[in-house]
Design an enzyme around this catalytic site. Structure first.
Site, PDB file in Angstrom:
ATOM      1  N   ASP A 146       0.848  -1.195   0.000  1.00  0.00           N
ATOM      2  CA  ASP A 146       0.000   0.000   0.000  1.00  0.00           C
ATOM      3  C   ASP A 146       0.885   1.246   0.000  1.00  0.00           C
ATOM      4  O   ASP A 146       2.015   1.209  -0.501  1.00  0.00           O
ATOM      5  CB  ASP A 146      -0.930  -0.049   1.235  1.00  0.00           C
ATOM      6  CG  ASP A 146      -2.291   0.571   0.944  1.00  0.00           C
ATOM      7  OD1 ASP A 146      -2.369   1.810   0.840  1.00  0.00           O
ATOM      8  OD2 ASP A 146      -3.268  -0.189   0.818  1.00  0.00           O
ATOM      9  N   ASP A 155      -1.079   2.086  18.114  1.00  0.00           N
ATOM     10  CA  ASP A 155      -1.993   0.959  17.959  1.00  0.00           C
ATOM     11  C   ASP A 155      -1.568   0.031  16.810  1.00  0.00           C
ATOM     12  O   ASP A 155      -2.332  -0.855  16.422  1.00  0.00           O
ATOM     13  CB  ASP A 155      -3.431   1.454  17.737  1.00  0.00           C
ATOM     14  CG  ASP A 155      -4.463   0.601  18.473  1.00  0.00           C
ATOM     15  OD1 ASP A 155      -4.063  -0.203  19.337  1.00  0.00           O
ATOM     16  OD2 ASP A 155      -5.666   0.749  18.177  1.00  0.00           O
ATOM     17  N   HIS A 184      -3.647   6.126   3.499  1.00  0.00           N
ATOM     18  CA  HIS A 184      -4.419   4.981   2.992  1.00  0.00           C
ATOM     19  C   HIS A 184      -3.888   3.669   3.569  1.00  0.00           C
ATOM     20  O   HIS A 184      -4.645   2.847   4.088  1.00  0.00           O
ATOM     21  CB  HIS A 184      -4.357   4.971   1.458  1.00  0.00           C
ATOM     22  CG  HIS A 184      -5.214   3.930   0.804  1.00  0.00           C
ATOM     23  ND1 HIS A 184      -4.804   2.634   0.615  1.00  0.00           N
ATOM     24  CD2 HIS A 184      -6.466   4.013   0.289  1.00  0.00           C
ATOM     25  CE1 HIS A 184      -5.768   1.945   0.001  1.00  0.00           C
ATOM     26  NE2 HIS A 184      -6.786   2.770  -0.206  1.00  0.00           N
ATOM     27  N   ASN A 198      -5.781  -3.781  23.816  1.00  0.00           N
ATOM     28  CA  ASN A 198      -4.739  -3.040  24.530  1.00  0.00           C
ATOM     29  C   ASN A 198      -5.309  -1.792  25.192  1.00  0.00           C
ATOM     30  O   ASN A 198      -4.563  -0.895  25.586  1.00  0.00           O
ATOM     31  CB  ASN A 198      -3.592  -2.653  23.576  1.00  0.00           C
ATOM     32  CG  ASN A 198      -4.066  -1.754  22.435  1.00  0.00           C
ATOM     33  OD1 ASN A 198      -5.258  -1.684  22.156  1.00  0.00           O
ATOM     34  ND2 ASN A 198      -3.133  -1.056  21.804  1.00  0.00           N
ATOM     35  N   ASP A 313     -15.406 -12.583  -5.666  1.00  0.00           N
ATOM     36  CA  ASP A 313     -15.561 -13.789  -4.850  1.00  0.00           C
ATOM     37  C   ASP A 313     -16.395 -13.575  -3.593  1.00  0.00           C
ATOM     38  O   ASP A 313     -17.320 -14.324  -3.329  1.00  0.00           O
ATOM     39  CB  ASP A 313     -14.170 -14.328  -4.479  1.00  0.00           C
ATOM     40  CG  ASP A 313     -13.395 -14.729  -5.717  1.00  0.00           C
ATOM     41  OD1 ASP A 313     -13.843 -15.665  -6.399  1.00  0.00           O
ATOM     42  OD2 ASP A 313     -12.384 -14.073  -6.029  1.00  0.00           O
ATOM     43  N   SER A 341     -11.274  -0.812  -0.957  1.00  0.00           N
ATOM     44  CA  SER A 341      -9.964  -0.772  -0.291  1.00  0.00           C
ATOM     45  C   SER A 341     -10.063  -1.169   1.169  1.00  0.00           C
ATOM     46  O   SER A 341      -9.140  -1.756   1.731  1.00  0.00           O
ATOM     47  CB  SER A 341      -9.397   0.654  -0.311  1.00  0.00           C
ATOM     48  OG  SER A 341      -8.623   0.853  -1.452  1.00  0.00           O
TER      49      SER A 341
HETATM   50 CA   LIG Z   1      -6.291  -1.159  19.896  1.00  0.00          CA
END
Ligand SMILES: [Ca+2]
Ligand SMILES: [Ca+2]
Ligand SMILES: [Ca+2]
Ligand SMILES: [Ca+2]
Length: 547
Positions: A146, A155, A184, A198, A313, A341
């Site tokens: 990407d 994170d 993106h 977390n 699919d 996306s």
């Molecule tokens: Ca998290």
């Protein structure tokens, strides 16, 4: 009745005595109430016979069913209740006998990420129920080709492998820092693999697993086929198990072979179907080795922009997604655009979760494993009319991956009757031998074929298989992973009437006491009556012991 009594007295009493010697189970929380079994007698068994059965087996009656006529029995709390229940079923006295299984609430595993309540797309694909069973393996890798990734995002960072930048900060000049100038790639990465549970930010489809960031766009946001070709080969070489391609355009011509090479190396390739609101091919998703992903809304309808059609699919949610952004180290954004996306990474993460269940470890990559993963994803999707298979269902796919079929065909020596409906028992044991871990019962069809399945016993085990009245036959080193064990072809030795895996006096006595009756568990040759022929089978095989 005397004969049944004998069966119960010898077979079951022995089984319980043996299992009672084994000592406490090692598991911290046994999967059933210790020592308890739930039985339902066959109709016609009288109350005094029931009492006698409890006496001879040493069972204590704790409770009777309030609506269904069952009895809850208590044995030695250290007994292997799977084995005891199997022995009871084998005795012919019961319609049903099961350990008193522990049951759990079906509401799944809820992560503590602060934005999780704003991620309805995750419950939409039944992610919490899937996570209750399986949350992935950190040795399995998703590659995201990407615009790169915000590497120090709180994170994401703990899950990121170093990766590479094939597009370059200066156009075309490659470097080893796949940082994301656009956002993106960071958004796509967070959907598949944000750090989950977390207490921060978002949860992701695959709570465990590594992420390989592969930047294939230039900082100027131009992308070219040559960078993607190199990025694909790099991801395969780095050990990726699934690859996400939320990109497309052009036609790859003969360069599409790079996709075939990745697939043949055992990598699942997932590609966005495009945002063209028509059925026109969009590349690379259109290539058959790619799982092409459409975008759906959370009511199951197609997102208004998504490409669709029979070449696409599966569909995954994109109408309402929350993920990580590249503007800061703890920043997140909501997206309602319905772009494909953001649907593709749901499937890429699903593929990584499933890959760890079907493979024998991270280096066990092969096209057969990739095929199993793809089949799990597609066969468990909920059908809709705008893609070939349907909307992905994480729970159904994980449950199917944990359900391992064992299929085969048996022939019973000296058997002349129909196999149709005759029972078969498949026992799971530790590799190399040991006590039964699990037992599944099935029935044969007229040709002697059977199919049973075991839930949540993945790895290598020994199997032992018997039909009604035969000794156990061992099948060593069975690979208990999806798509399962098939093609077994076994010849079984008849004569073990009471199911204790040896042919001896007890079996002979049962045949003698049942002479002239039509009891299928004693009619060893299946000709409809217990007679000389059955006795001869016992005598001929007398003294034999099963595997
Ligand atoms: Ca998290
Ligand atoms: Ca760079
Ligand atoms: Ca026997
Ligand atoms: Ca017979």
């Amino acid at each position: 009745m005397l004969v049944y009594a004998l069966a119960l007295g010898l077979g079951l009493g022995q089984a319980i005595a043996q299992s009672g010697l084994r000592g406490p189970l090692q598991a911290s929380e046994p999967e059933y109430a210790p020592g308890q079994v739930l039985v339902k007698f066959r109709s016609g068994i009288t109350p005094s016979q029931r009492a006698w059965a409890r006496q001879v087996t040493g069972a204590q009656l704790i409770k009777r069913g309030q609506y269904l006529d069952y009895e809850l029995w208590q044995f030695n709390p250290y007994a292997d209740m799977r084995a005891v229940a199997a022995q009871l079923r084998h005795s012919g006295w019961f319609d049903a006998a099961e350990p008193n299984w522990r049951v759990y609430l079906a509401d799944g595993w809820t992560p503590n990420d602060t934005l999780y309540p704003q991620q309805p797309a995750l419950p939409f694909i039944n992610a919490p129920q899937a996570w209750a069973l399986w949350r992935g393996d950190n040795n399995f890798i998703m590659a995201i080709l990407d615009t790169g990734v915000r590497r120090n995002h709180l994170d994401l960072q703990p899950r990121l492998l170093p990766g590479y930048d094939f597009g370059g900060d200066v156009d075309g000049v490659r470097d080893n820092d796949p940082s994301d100038p656009n956002g993106h790639g960071t958004f796509v990465t967070g959907i598949a693999g944000a750090v989950t549970n977390n207490g921060r930010g978002v949860a992701s489809v695959a709570p465990n697993g590594k992420i390989l960031p592969v930047k294939v766009f230039r900082d100027s946001l131009q992308g070219f086929l040559n960078d993607i070709v190199d990025g694909l080969n790099y991801a395969v070489a780095q050990g990726a198990h699934s690859i996400n391609l939320s990109l497309g355009g052009g036609s790859w011509g003969s360069f599409a072979s790079v996709l075939d090479n990745a697939w043949n190396a055992g990598v699942v390739i997932v590609a966005a179907a495009g945002n063209n609101n028509n059925t026109n091919p969009f590349y690379p998703a259109w290539y058959p080795v790619c799982i092409a992903v459409a975008a759906c809304n959370l009511d199951g309808t197609r997102s208004s922009v998504s490409t669709y059609g029979s070449w696409v699919d599966v569909a995954a949610p994109s109408g309402d997604v929350y993920s990580t952004t590249s503007s800061g180290v703890d920043t997140y954004r909501h997206n309602t655009g319905g772009f494909t996306s953001y649907a593709a990474p749901f499937v890429t993460a699903q593929a990584a979760l499933l890959y760890a269940l079907v493979a024998d470890g991270p280096t066990d990559r092969s096209v057969a494993r990739a095929q199993a993963v793809r089949e799990l994803i597609e066969s468990t999707a909920t059908p809709v009319n705008y893609v070939a298979h349907g909307i992905i269902n994480l729970q159904a796919s994980v449950e199917k991956a944990l359900t391992v079929p064992v299929r085969g065909r048996v022939q019973i020596q000296n058997y002349t009757g129909s196999y149709n409906g005759r029972t078969v028992e498949v026992v799971l044991r530790p590799q190399g031998g040991g006590n039964a871990i699990a037992t599944q019962n099935g029935t044969l069809n007229a040709s002697g074929n059977f199919s049973v399945s075991f839930f949540n016993y993945l790895g290598y085990y020994d199997l032992a298989i018997r039909a009604q009245g035969t000794l156990l036959k061992r099948v060593p080193n069975a690979r208990m992973r999806y798509p399962g064990v098939s093609g077994l072809n076994l010849t079984l030795i008849a004569g073990d009437v009471n199911g204790d895996n040896r042919i001896d006096d007890a079996d002979m006595l049962q045949v003698l006491f049942s002479f002239g009756q039509n009891n299928p568990s004693i009619d060893l040759n299946g000709d409809g009556s217990v007679d000389d022929a059955d006795l001869l089978i016992v005598l001929f095989n007398f003294g034999m012991v099963g595997d």
